[in-house]
Design a protein around this motif. Structure first.
Motif, PDB file in Angstrom:
ATOM      1  N   CYS A 131     -11.365  13.457  -7.519  1.00  0.00           N
ATOM      2  CA  CYS A 131      -9.986  13.096  -7.884  1.00  0.00           C
ATOM      3  C   CYS A 131      -9.396  12.101  -6.895  1.00  0.00           C
ATOM      4  CB  CYS A 131      -9.132  14.363  -7.959  1.00  0.00           C
ATOM      5  SG  CYS A 131      -9.509  15.429  -9.354  1.00  0.00           S
ATOM      6  N   PHE A 132      -9.766  12.200  -5.624  1.00  0.00           N
ATOM      7  CA  PHE A 132      -9.286  11.242  -4.616  1.00  0.00           C
ATOM      8  C   PHE A 132      -9.804   9.843  -4.926  1.00  0.00           C
ATOM      9  CE2 PHE A 132     -10.029   9.342  -0.259  1.00  0.00           C
ATOM     10  CZ  PHE A 132      -8.716   8.919  -0.093  1.00  0.00           C
ATOM     11  N   LEU A 133     -11.071   9.741  -5.325  1.00  0.00           N
ATOM     12  CA  LEU A 133     -11.606   8.439  -5.716  1.00  0.00           C
ATOM     13  C   LEU A 133     -10.878   7.892  -6.941  1.00  0.00           C
ATOM     14  CD1 LEU A 133     -15.442   9.046  -5.236  1.00  0.00           C
ATOM     15  CD2 LEU A 133     -13.911   7.726  -3.759  1.00  0.00           C
ATOM     16  N   ALA A 134     -10.576   8.784  -7.902  1.00  0.00           N
ATOM     17  CA  ALA A 134      -9.812   8.345  -9.073  1.00  0.00           C
ATOM     18  C   ALA A 134      -8.416   7.879  -8.675  1.00  0.00           C
ATOM     19  CB  ALA A 134      -9.727   9.491 -10.090  1.00  0.00           C
ATOM     20  N   TYR A 135      -7.825   8.532  -7.685  1.00  0.00           N
ATOM     21  CA  TYR A 135      -6.504   8.152  -7.173  1.00  0.00           C
ATOM     22  C   TYR A 135      -6.543   6.734  -6.594  1.00  0.00           C
ATOM     23  CZ  TYR A 135      -2.642   8.122  -3.764  1.00  0.00           C
ATOM     24  OH  TYR A 135      -1.544   7.798  -3.001  1.00  0.00           O
ATOM     25  N   LEU A 136      -7.590   6.427  -5.811  1.00  0.00           N
ATOM     26  CA  LEU A 136      -7.721   5.089  -5.236  1.00  0.00           C
ATOM     27  C   LEU A 136      -7.976   4.053  -6.328  1.00  0.00           C
ATOM     28  CD1 LEU A 136      -9.950   5.846  -2.102  1.00  0.00           C
ATOM     29  CD2 LEU A 136      -7.480   5.463  -2.164  1.00  0.00           C
ATOM     30  N   ALA A 137      -8.827   4.404  -7.297  1.00  0.00           N
ATOM     31  CA  ALA A 137      -9.122   3.458  -8.371  1.00  0.00           C
ATOM     32  C   ALA A 137      -7.893   3.166  -9.207  1.00  0.00           C
ATOM     33  CB  ALA A 137     -10.247   4.013  -9.255  1.00  0.00           C
ATOM     34  N   ASP A 138      -7.063   4.178  -9.418  1.00  0.00           N
ATOM     35  CA  ASP A 138      -5.859   3.997 -10.220  1.00  0.00           C
ATOM     36  C   ASP A 138      -4.806   3.183  -9.469  1.00  0.00           C
ATOM     37  OD1 ASP A 138      -4.109   4.583 -12.516  1.00  0.00           O
ATOM     38  OD2 ASP A 138      -2.990   5.770 -11.052  1.00  0.00           O
ATOM     39  N   ALA A 139      -4.749   3.341  -8.149  1.00  0.00           N
ATOM     40  CA  ALA A 139      -3.727   2.646  -7.365  1.00  0.00           C
ATOM     41  C   ALA A 139      -4.042   1.161  -7.223  1.00  0.00           C
ATOM     42  CB  ALA A 139      -3.599   3.291  -5.985  1.00  0.00           C
ATOM     43  N   GLY A 140      -5.301   0.825  -6.902  1.00  0.00           N
ATOM     44  CA  GLY A 140      -5.650  -0.576  -6.699  1.00  0.00           C
ATOM     45  C   GLY A 140      -5.057  -1.131  -5.421  1.00  0.00           C
ATOM     46  N   ARG A 141      -5.154  -2.436  -5.265  1.00  0.00           N
ATOM     47  CA  ARG A 141      -4.612  -3.092  -4.078  1.00  0.00           C
ATOM     48  C   ARG A 141      -3.108  -3.254  -4.183  1.00  0.00           C
ATOM     49  NH1 ARG A 141      -8.799  -8.070  -2.651  1.00  0.00           N
ATOM     50  NH2 ARG A 141     -10.690  -6.806  -2.539  1.00  0.00           N
ATOM     51  N   VAL A 142      -2.494  -3.489  -3.037  1.00  0.00           N
ATOM     52  CA  VAL A 142      -1.050  -3.719  -3.013  1.00  0.00           C
ATOM     53  C   VAL A 142      -0.756  -5.064  -3.658  1.00  0.00           C
ATOM     54  CG1 VAL A 142       0.945  -4.079  -1.518  1.00  0.00           C
ATOM     55  CG2 VAL A 142      -0.723  -2.315  -0.960  1.00  0.00           C
ATOM     56  N   ASP A 143       0.202  -5.068  -4.600  1.00  0.00           N
ATOM     57  CA  ASP A 143       0.612  -6.309  -5.227  1.00  0.00           C
ATOM     58  C   ASP A 143       1.466  -7.105  -4.246  1.00  0.00           C
ATOM     59  OD1 ASP A 143       2.660  -7.973  -6.963  1.00  0.00           O
ATOM     60  OD2 ASP A 143       0.928  -7.557  -8.233  1.00  0.00           O
ATOM     61  N   ARG A 144       1.027  -8.326  -3.917  1.00  0.00           N
ATOM     62  CA  ARG A 144       1.725  -9.104  -2.889  1.00  0.00           C
ATOM     63  C   ARG A 144       3.095  -9.594  -3.342  1.00  0.00           C
ATOM     64  NH1 ARG A 144      -3.087 -12.876  -0.214  1.00  0.00           N
ATOM     65  NH2 ARG A 144      -4.410 -11.129   0.427  1.00  0.00           N
ATOM     66  N   THR A 145       3.328  -9.603  -4.658  1.00  0.00           N
ATOM     67  CA  THR A 145       4.611 -10.071  -5.165  1.00  0.00           C
ATOM     68  C   THR A 145       5.655  -8.967  -5.141  1.00  0.00           C
ATOM     69  OG1 THR A 145       3.473 -11.649  -6.605  1.00  0.00           O
ATOM     70  CG2 THR A 145       5.787 -11.173  -7.104  1.00  0.00           C
ATOM     71  N   THR A 146       5.285  -7.796  -5.659  1.00  0.00           N
ATOM     72  CA  THR A 146       6.248  -6.703  -5.772  1.00  0.00           C
ATOM     73  C   THR A 146       6.149  -5.698  -4.636  1.00  0.00           C
ATOM     74  OG1 THR A 146       4.737  -5.379  -7.115  1.00  0.00           O
ATOM     75  CG2 THR A 146       6.158  -6.947  -8.266  1.00  0.00           C
ATOM     76  N   GLY A 147       5.021  -5.675  -3.930  1.00  0.00           N
ATOM     77  CA  GLY A 147       4.834  -4.666  -2.890  1.00  0.00           C
ATOM     78  C   GLY A 147       4.399  -3.328  -3.435  1.00  0.00           C
TER      79      GLY A 147
END
Length: 556
Positions: A131-147
């Protein structure tokens, strides 16, 4: 004997203002206004802060070692000191960078457990890890425009997920527990993520020899104002011209008369000063005996604009008299000519043409930062260094020999125990690309900045915005920023950092005919296959592309 009891008077004085008396009389009332008193409530002492552990200690066996050895050393100062030595050594059993990265992943895991209501207690069930891996996959990288992070950024690299689950596994290993990394459920999630997003390791774009040449040419090019400053110092320090800073500040391009023949004087129409509104011609003769000290050549080298001020602080903006004086005085002081000056007044005159030539060479020489950056970049390339390796070098770690520069790499990414290795960066017949020449120039520059030869224990590459008496080395990120800035200034396209030069060397060396084993040994890789990611980005158009061998086939 006890002192007077402190209290707060709630009465008023004879001026109907609050009474600030703090000492009561014998009757329990204010000794000044006889008003009622209020005793302050005692503030409990804050609990003692627990002794902070060193950063990253939880990622070594240091805590367990302290707990096991503490009973042995109880009450024995000598053993207690030795226990702390043991703990410190155990704390250094793993690289600081690894401890920092693992700690970041563990904090992310703690935040995930708090958000979804799961327990972070060891051992972590494989279901929680999945589930932790799924959490990271769902979050993705930080969007540089919106934060924002959740679902709005680009997908994380596959290696990031592997690293995060490895941190959890290493946490289990430190506590003698079985890690959830090998569970089929966790492996299935990692494999599925790789099939969707790929497992490509995207490195920095390489800087190859042609790009290195462009960078070296840019860094050795005189500064943008060097031509202007050279003309100023040669005009104002000439003993026979009689021109001053105020006249040069008011000089316009249409008042500069170029010579009809190549060796005729240059004529400047300057304001004579006072209340005169006319212009006075001043001839600037050619000096054929010392061309580098020739003021006429310096004036002719200025930008060939038809109108506007000759000497500018910015495009279209006239340089002031005080600005001209500051430029010339600073150049004279920095060139170390004060003890050989003749004359008095605002700008001393240099009677010796050799002194004027030396001053002109000084103002057109590359800046100290450019000299440092060139030495750093050339040695990064020819030594195939990691950025962290080269910025850690001290002057005792390098030696210039006939063949080039010998660097002693005392500790590397794959040499945590410090076996050390000597790397040779070979001389290049082109001085522009020679690492030994660039390092010698940087050593001379450092000696000039310090006022003495640098000590063996001082770092080779240092920031130039710090106090010279206590130099600190550049960081790895600082080296990457230098490479990035130099590549951008030279017009190179791509994503560059210090590793770009290491990748470029691999590509150029293999294309030039070096064996993979030679490149592996020079770059200090643990295995030959480790150089594949560095060469893959340029192998598309390298010597192994058969379509390039057939490019001329079929021409008529």
């Amino acid at each position: 004997m006890t002192g007077p009891k402190e209290f707060f008077c709630s009465g008023t004085n004879r001026f109907a203002r609050p009474c600030h008396n703090r000492v009561e009389d014998d009757g329990g009332r204010c000794g000044r206004c006889a008003g009622p008193v209020t005793y302050p409530t005692p503030t409990p002492a804050p609990p003692a802060e627990p002794a902070a552990r060193p950063v990253g200690e939880d990622w070594t066996v240091a805590p367990q070692l302290r707990d096991r050895l503490a009973p042995l050393a109880a009450g024995n100062p000598q053993l207690e000191r030795l226990v702390e030595v043991c703990v410190r050594l155990a704390h250094n059993s793993r690289a600081d960078g690894s401890k920092v990265v693992y700690d970041q992943h563990w904090r992310t895991f703690i935040a995930f457990c708090a958000a979804v209501g799961l327990s972070p207690e060891l051992p972590i069930p494989p279901e929680t890890a999945a589930c932790f891996l799924a959490y990271l996959a769902d979050a993705g990288r930080v969007d540089r425009t919106t934060g924002e992070r959740r679902g709005t950024g680009d997908p994380l690299r596959h290696g990031y997920l592997c690293q995060a689950i490895a941190a959890i596994g290493y946490r289990h290993e430190l506590n003698g527990l079985a890690a959830p990394l090998g569970d089929p459920l966790v492996q299935a999630v990692l494999r599925g993520y790789g099939r969707i997003h790929g497992t490509d390791v995207r490195g920095k774009d390489p800087i190859r020899l042609d790009g290195l040449t462009r960078i070296a040419t840019t860094l050795t090019r005189p500064a943008i104002n060097a031509t202007r400053d050279r003309a100023l110092v040669l005009l104002l320090t000439h003993p026979d011209l009689g021109v001053n800073a105020g006249q040069l500040a008011r000089l316009d391009r249409e008042h500069t008369l170029p010579p009809e023949n190549s060796h005729d004087p240059v004529v400047l129409l300057v304001h004579p000063g006072g209340r005169s509104l006319g212009l006075e011609p001043i001839e600037i003769p050619y000096d054929n005996t010392t061309p580098t000290a020739c003021a006429a050549r310096a004036v002719n080298a200025l930008a060939p604009d038809r109108f506007g001020p000759v000497f500018r602080s910015a495009p279209g903006r006239r340089l002031s008299r005080q600005g001209i004086l500051k430029i010339v005085r600073t150049a004279i002081a920095d060139a170390g000519l004060n003890h050989r000056l003749t004359g008095t007044g605002g700008i001393p005159k240099l009677a010796d043409a050799a002194d004027r030539a030396r001053l002109a060479a000084h103002v057109t020489a590359p800046a100290a930062t450019d000299t440092r950056d060139l030495a750093l970049i050339l040695n990064l390339y020819w030594g195939a260094f990691r950025g962290s390796e080269l910025v850690a070098m001290r002057w005792a770690d390098c030696r210039t020999v006939d063949q080039g520069v010998e660097w002693i790499v005392r500790r590397a990414k794959n040499d945590q125990l410090g076996r050390s290795e000597t790397v040779g960066a070979a001389r290049n017949p082109n001085p522009l690309l020679c690492p030994a020449t660039a390092l010698t120039d940087w050593h001379t520059t450092v000696a000039g900045l310090l006022g003495h030869q640098p000590r063996d224990d001082e770092p080779v590459f240092v920031p130039l915005d710090q106090h010279a008496d206590n130099p600190t080395p550049l960081t790895r990120d600082g080296a990457s920023q230098i490479v990035k800035r130099a590549a951008r200034t030279a017009g190179l396209v791509g994503d560059h950092a210090s590793h770009s030069l290491r990748a470029g060397f691999v590509s150029d060396a293999l294309d030039a005919g070096a064996t993979r084993e030679q490149v592996q040994h020079h770059g200090r890789w643990a295995a030959v296959k480790s150089i594949d990611p560095y060469y893959r980005k340029t192998n598309t158009w390298g010597r192994n592309n058969p379509s390039q061998h057939l490019a001329g086939v079929g021409r008529t």
